[in-house]
Design an enzyme around this catalytic site. Structure first.
Site, PDB file in Angstrom:
ATOM      1  N   HIS A 252       0.803  -1.479   0.037  1.00 19.83           N
ATOM      2  CA  HIS A 252      -0.103  -0.039  -0.004  1.00 19.83           C
ATOM      3  C   HIS A 252       0.948   1.383   0.030  1.00 19.83           C
ATOM      4  CE1 HIS A 252      -3.158   2.917   1.465  1.00 19.83           C
ATOM      5  NE2 HIS A 252      -3.828   2.028   0.949  1.00 19.83           N
ATOM      6  N   GLU A 307      -7.897  -3.745  -0.529  1.00 25.52           N
ATOM      7  CA  GLU A 307      -8.384  -4.198  -1.641  1.00 25.52           C
ATOM      8  C   GLU A 307      -8.417  -6.163  -1.728  1.00 25.52           C
ATOM      9  OE1 GLU A 307      -6.425  -2.759  -5.268  1.00 25.52           O
ATOM     10  OE2 GLU A 307      -7.649  -1.023  -5.161  1.00 25.52           O
TER      11      GLU A 307
END
Length: 364
Positions: A252, A307
């Site tokens: 991320h 996600e």
């Protein structure tokens, strides 16, 4: 000093949320987001972000009833939905439909009632339009269902399973708010001009539509579907890493440790593995992938991001991939509106400067 993309530039002080990427922390109004996502309802957290506290039982009942009353499209709105081009993507549909609410009834500063009207309507727009385009009759909202349950009911036409409602509720709570991201900044900029809430939300949707911000986690679904079973996971992941390929759902830009939203969703879905084998596969693949990433890329600090579990949840709930970002939007609108309210409290127009680097005319 030039900061491209305003990276690292503090543009506001906020009491709404804290995003600490180094420590892997996400805070909503003084509460750990990962904790309340596991124990609170969508409406309770929405109330917290807007009112700065959790509601009393009677306040929550009134708030929920207001949301239920605002779900229904008018005849004019239904007519507009039927008339929109069939090749208009769902994000543009939501933006267009909410823009039709931009009458003189919406004025600056924005009100809670206006926020309820817009937030409650988004799931109805999504479901009505999706079913319309796919040759299915639209399903009217039910007043005996909460916000999340009603969304799944209007989309599929059947009573949703409790396990699925719990998983989606957790995901939607954890994506309600995430600091000064691109769409939230767009909403605050628009509101800072003393424009109305509809305009601020429409602008935020425009930012969310861009794939660099609201991109769907379809790559994670492809990963899990290609693996298929836990027996195939290790050779599949090793091959990808040895070929230098990205492992979708890991790493991320902000979080340098595990994304706290992924941590919360792992906790929620790990309790649901008996209810849905897809959750079981996602949990097992995640644990194996983290071990192998540490083996192949030591020191890179690559952990699961939101996600990964978003994909697992949305796939298990049979939400089509073209509705992933719209579903994200029905959550993030709560955060946009919270930021608009905060901007309204002590407003100053947001007007950054730019540096001219073009050609100069000849001196006079």
């Amino acid at each position: 000093m030039l900061k491209e993309g305003l990276a690292g530039v503090v543009t506001a002080q906020s009491r709404i949320s804290l995003v600490d990427g180094e420590k892997g922390q996400l805070v909503y109004r003084g509460y750990w987001a990962e904790d309340i996502a596991q124990h609170k309802s969508f409406e309770e957290v929405m109330y917290l972000l807007w009112y700065q506290r959790f509601p009393q039982p009677v306040e929550l009942d009134t708030f929920i009833q207001s949301m239920k009353n605002a779900r229904v499209l008018s005849e004019t709105e239904e007519s507009i939905l039927h008339s929109l081009p069939t090749n208009m993507d769902m994000m543009s549909v939501i933006r267009t439909m909410l823009s039709t609410r931009g009458t003189t009834d919406y004025q600056w500063p924005s009100t809670i009632e206006e926020g309820i009207q817009l937030t409650a309507l988004v799931p109805t727009i999504i479901c009505y339009r999706y079913r319309l385009l796919n040759g299915m009759g639209p399903i009217m909202p039910r007043k005996d269902l909460d916000h999340v349950s009603n969304y799944l009911y209007m989309l599929h036409g059947t009573e949703p399973r409790k396990a699925h409602v719990k998983a989606l509720t957790g995901y939607l709570i954890l994506t309600m708010e995430h600091g000064m991201n691109a769409s939230t900044f767009a909403a605050r900029v628009i509101s800072s001009t003393q424009s109305d809430l509809v305009s601020a939300v429409a602008g935020a949707i425009g930012a969310m539509k861009g794939p660099l911000h609201g991109g769907a986690p379809s790559g994670v679904i492809d990963l899990l579907e290609e693996i298929g079973s836990i027996e195939k996971a290790e050779p599949y992941i090793r091959k990808k890493l040895e070929n230098g390929e990205l492992l979708m759902g890991f790493g991320h830009r902000v979080y340098k440790t595990m994304d706290p939203r992924a941590r919360a969703l792992r906790a929620i879905t790990s309790n649901l593995t008996q209810d849905d084998p897809w959750f079981a596969l996602a949990n097992q693949v995640e644990q194996l992938a983290i071990e192998l990433l540490d083996e192949y890329k030591p020191g890179r600090r690559l952990y699961t991001n939101v996600e990964f579990y978003a994909a697992a949840i949305l796939k298990a709930l049979q939400i089509p991939t073209d509705l992933f970002t719209p579903t994200f939007t029905m959550s993030r609108i709560v955060g946009w509106i919270a930021n608009v309210y905060e901007q309204n409290e002590n407003n100053r127009i947001i007007r950054p400067s730019s540096e001219y680097v073009g050609k100069m005319p000849d001196p006079k």
